[in-house]
Write a protein that holds these residues in place. Structure first.
Motif, mmCIF file in Angstrom:
data_model
loop_
_atom_site.group_PDB
_atom_site.id
_atom_site.type_symbol
_atom_site.label_atom_id
_atom_site.label_comp_id
_atom_site.label_asym_id
_atom_site.label_seq_id
_atom_site.Cartn_x
_atom_site.Cartn_y
_atom_site.Cartn_z
ATOM 1 N N GLY A 125 55.216 39.447 35.928
ATOM 2 C CA GLY A 125 54.246 40.530 35.848
ATOM 3 C C GLY A 125 52.958 40.211 36.580
ATOM 4 O O GLY A 125 52.362 41.098 37.219
ATOM 5 N N TRP A 126 52.513 38.955 36.531
ATOM 6 C CA TRP A 126 51.280 38.566 37.227
ATOM 7 C C TRP A 126 51.451 38.670 38.738
ATOM 8 O O TRP A 126 50.538 39.104 39.451
ATOM 9 N N ARG A 127 52.627 38.285 39.235
ATOM 10 C CA ARG A 127 52.878 38.415 40.679
ATOM 11 C C ARG A 127 52.830 39.882 41.095
ATOM 12 O O ARG A 127 52.267 40.223 42.144
ATOM 13 N N GLY A 128 53.411 40.745 40.266
ATOM 14 C CA GLY A 128 53.354 42.161 40.591
ATOM 15 C C GLY A 128 51.947 42.711 40.558
ATOM 16 O O GLY A 128 51.581 43.562 41.374
ATOM 17 N N LEU A 129 51.131 42.217 39.626
ATOM 18 C CA LEU A 129 49.744 42.666 39.553
ATOM 19 C C LEU A 129 48.955 42.225 40.769
ATOM 20 O O LEU A 129 48.160 42.992 41.334
ATOM 21 N N ARG A 130 49.186 40.985 41.210
ATOM 22 C CA ARG A 130 48.465 40.484 42.389
ATOM 23 C C ARG A 130 48.890 41.234 43.648
ATOM 24 O O ARG A 130 48.063 41.472 44.552
ATOM 25 N N GLU A 131 50.159 41.605 43.718
ATOM 26 C CA GLU A 131 50.626 42.356 44.881
ATOM 27 C C GLU A 131 49.938 43.714 44.977
ATOM 28 O O GLU A 131 49.683 44.203 46.089
ATOM 29 N N ARG A 132 49.643 44.309 43.830
ATOM 30 C CA ARG A 132 49.009 45.619 43.859
ATOM 31 C C ARG A 132 47.525 45.543 44.209
ATOM 32 O O ARG A 132 46.997 46.380 44.913
ATOM 33 N N PHE A 133 46.850 44.528 43.700
ATOM 34 C CA PHE A 133 45.440 44.380 44.014
ATOM 35 C C PHE A 133 45.220 43.632 45.328
ATOM 36 O O PHE A 133 44.157 43.731 45.926
ATOM 37 N N GLY A 134 46.250 42.896 45.761
ATOM 38 C CA GLY A 134 46.111 42.112 46.975
ATOM 39 C C GLY A 134 45.061 41.039 46.807
ATOM 40 O O GLY A 134 44.761 40.572 45.721
ATOM 41 N N SER A 135 44.476 40.661 47.871
ATOM 42 C CA SER A 135 43.429 39.638 47.835
ATOM 43 C C SER A 135 42.039 40.236 47.778
ATOM 44 O O SER A 135 41.042 39.525 47.808
ATOM 45 N N SER A 136 41.972 41.542 47.710
ATOM 46 C CA SER A 136 40.671 42.216 47.713
ATOM 47 C C SER A 136 40.064 42.208 46.320
ATOM 48 O O SER A 136 40.634 42.734 45.380
ATOM 49 N N ARG A 137 38.894 41.596 46.247
ATOM 50 C CA ARG A 137 38.200 41.588 44.956
ATOM 51 C C ARG A 137 37.653 42.962 44.614
ATOM 52 O O ARG A 137 37.431 43.281 43.450
ATOM 53 N N GLY A 138 37.465 43.780 45.647
ATOM 54 C CA GLY A 138 36.932 45.108 45.385
ATOM 55 C C GLY A 138 37.892 45.957 44.583
ATOM 56 O O GLY A 138 37.495 46.738 43.721
ATOM 57 N N ASN A 139 39.200 45.805 44.849
ATOM 58 C CA ASN A 139 40.189 46.565 44.081
ATOM 59 C C ASN A 139 40.190 46.164 42.618
ATOM 60 O O ASN A 139 40.303 46.991 41.720
#
Length: 485
Positions: A125-139
């Motif tokens: 689940g954490w990998r999926g969450l990171r994929e959605r937010f990407g590396s952008s802290r703004g998201n």
């Protein structure tokens, strides 16, 4: 186990809903809130399985619907012990629903297979969450700001509406759980448990362990004489015992008690536990006999069916004898939780023997799942019939017939026993309900954490409260008088 498909957004939202509902609802007790928490967890599993290309099959629906139905037991019954059994069975059925499988390894290992995903599920689940937010802290920040603004709006406008209307304030107070700061750590733990549990279930649905692929080596077939002789002798022993039981049944128990020097209750108690063990051992004998049965041709199949079929029929007579002996014991000493539980187990073992006989005629491919379904159905029926209520009803009837009543045991029953105990005459009624009423007065749980049995007991005790004259000394004397009458 194959690698799971990428986690869907719907799966993450369902897992988050499970965690939030766990935090808000499960801290006050267990009742209808269990069903409310289980529904989004089931949706998370459905979305994950759908993303992995899995479609629900008939047995998947049986396990899923059965698990939800079992979670209704705590919502209906106040007694902890049938509710605990129902919750454990519901978790096992949920695990079987996401795993699938039709063989004995799948049925036996499926209920515990979900434990493997308690670590891999949150990581997935954490990998999926990171994929959605990407590396952008703004998201990430935008998401957090949206949640914060939503919480502030609900808090401000909810407080204003509550202050403007007393009826709305009462409604809001009844619907919104207590989230006091003192319970913060406990609520946070419930949030984590709900979130981790939902992700574990979803991960298992996306990539289940293929328990059907576990190969159990077949037993080496034995010769006809080596296999049949012990079983035929055992069958003869069963037949002799059952013949004695029939003779006792038609000849009457009085002659047997006169010869043995036992009382009515001693005769019943002595036999039940041995016969329960006989039933369990008979099932083990049948399992090993099938494993080592000769398999050379049609004659061997007829031999196996004839010998084991006869043994199963005689074992059913033993089951009936055991149940009858427990009924005799209950007539003498009353019904208890242990006695009603072991009778339920004995009846289920008898049903398993019947299913084995049916498998010998129509094939055994369906047997593992049907045995598991019968166990779950038995647990559900056991909870729905209200064991504590049944115990109270039986003992009240015994009191009306014999004048004997175990008051100390009745006071230890749950609120489910109140309707039956309410039929007693004073002062016995108040003495029996005194402890239960005190427990109910300690504090009322929210609506979602209150069982129907508890609510019904409160209504009865509100309409006819316990008499204040039923103090400890008066009830203690009455208890001794009834017990040794």
């Amino acid at each position: 186990m194959e690698a799971p498909a990428p986690v869907r957004t719907a799966t993450l939202w369902a897992a988050l809903a499970t965690g939030l509902l766990s935090m808000l609802l499960l801290g006050d007790g267990l009742a209808l809130n269990l069903v409310m928490v289980a529904i989004p967890a089931a949706l998370a599993a459905y979305f994950a399985a759908q993303a992995a290309g899995r479609r629900p099959r008939a047995w998947t629906l049986v396990w899923g619907i059965g698990g939800i139905a079992l979670l209704a037991v705590p919502a209906l019954r106040d007694a902890d012990w049938p509710s605990f059994l129902a919750v454990v069975t519901a978790v096992a059925l949920g695990s079987m629903a996401v795993h699938g499988g039709r063989t004995w390894p799948a049925v036996l290992l499926g209920p515990i297979g979900i434990l493997n995903a308690l670590v891999t599920g949150p990581a997935w689940g954490w990998r999926g969450l990171r994929e959605r937010f990407g590396s952008s802290r703004g998201n990430v920040g935008a998401g957090l700001r949206a949640i914060a603004v939503t919480a502030v709006l609900l808090l401000v406008f909810g407080a204003l509406f509550a202050g403007a209307d007393a009826a709305f304030a009462d409604l809001l107070g009844a619907l919104v759980p207590d989230t006091s700061v003192s319970g913060g750590p406990w609520r946070f733990l419930l949030l984590l448990l709900g979130l981790v549990g939902a992700l574990a279930v979803a991960h298992t649905a996306a990539a289940p362990i293929q328990w059907d692929r576990v190969e159990v080596p077949a037993g080496r077939p034995r010769g006809r004489l080596e296999w049949a002789l012990p079983l035929i002798v055992l069958t003869g022993l069963f037949a002799a015992f059952n013949a004695v039981q029939l003779a006792v049944l038609f000849g009457g128990y009085e002659s047997v008690l006169k010869k043995t020097g036992q009382t009515y209750a001693e005769y019943a108690r002595q036999g039940f536990w041995q016969l329960l063990l006989v039933t369990l051992l008979t099932l083990l004998v049948i399992v090993f006999a099938l494993r080592w049965a000769p398999r050379d041709g049609g004659r061997d199949r007829k031999l196996v069916r004839g010998v084991l079929g006869t043994l199963c029929v005689l074992a059913l007579v033993v089951v009936a004898s055991a149940v009858r002996r427990m009924d005799m014991y209950v007539e003498a000493y009353g019904l208890t939780r242990l006695r009603v539980s072991v009778v339920a187990v004995e009846l289920w073992l008898g049903l398993v023997i019947v299913l084995i006989m049916a498998a010998g005629v129509w094939g055994a491919r369906w047997l593992p799942r049907v045995v598991a379904a019968s166990a779950a159905a038995g647990v559900l029926a056991f909870g729905l019939m209200s064991p504590d209520g049944l115990i109270a009803e039986r003992n009240v009837q015994r009191y009306e017939d014999t004048g004997k009543f175990d008051l100390d045991y009745a006071r230890g029953l749950s609120a489910d026993a109140v309707p039956a105990l309410d039929q007693l005459k004073e002062p016995l009624r108040s003495c029996a309900l005194r402890s239960i009423a005190a427990d109910l007065e300690e504090g009322a749980e929210p609506w979602y954490a209150t069982s129907w049995g508890e609510a019904r007991a409160r209504d009865i005790l509100r309409d006819q409260p316990v008499s204040k004259d039923a103090d400890w000394s008066a009830c203690s004397g009455l208890s001794n008088e009834l017990l040794y009458r």
